[in-house]
Design a protein around this motif. Sequence first.
Motif: not given
Length: 205
Positions: A39, A105, A120-121, A141, A171-173, A176
Amino acid sequence: MDRSEISGGEGGGRRYLDGQLLIAMPVMGDPRFERSVIYLCAHSAEGAMGIMVNRPAGSIDFPGLLVQLDIIKKADQIKLPENAESLKVLRGGPVETGRGFVLHSADFFIQDATLRIDDDICLTATVDILKAIAKGSGPRHAILALGYAGWAAGQLESEIQENGWLHCDADADLIFGSDVEEKYARALRKIGIDPGMLSNEAGHA
């Protein structure tokens, strides 16, 4: 590095990739980044910095790390909130491997310490976030990475041109998610590539 200098990056026709995922191609010649998903926290004309999100840190777990850092006592490990017990400790990259970086998050923010990378991050690299997670008042998260990946000015662009990396929206999923070993294949599938089709290319310059 000032966030205002690196966000967007559209001026002059250049596009910077902060907030995106880098996916290593099988032709990647550097074993430190083989099959890695990174990331990108910062990317500008001056260089780039990112966190690998799919390399476990081996035998280190988060409760044990809290004890090592004197944040909690060994006897208190069993009292940790569930998300602290299960927090993943990853190898973030080969630079400053003794330093911890928390990708998390955006529901947690420390003034003058947290870098908001996108909506989001965020990234925080102070011990305060570890204390907050241990108390149950941290982000929903998070992953803790030891070390980071860094590139000098123009280096990442060169590696991308030489087909060392693919990139896609974050993609957060993927960042995390608990299935660390599956993230590489999932990242490739996210951009429409069958991991099995690429594996035969490994080792070819």
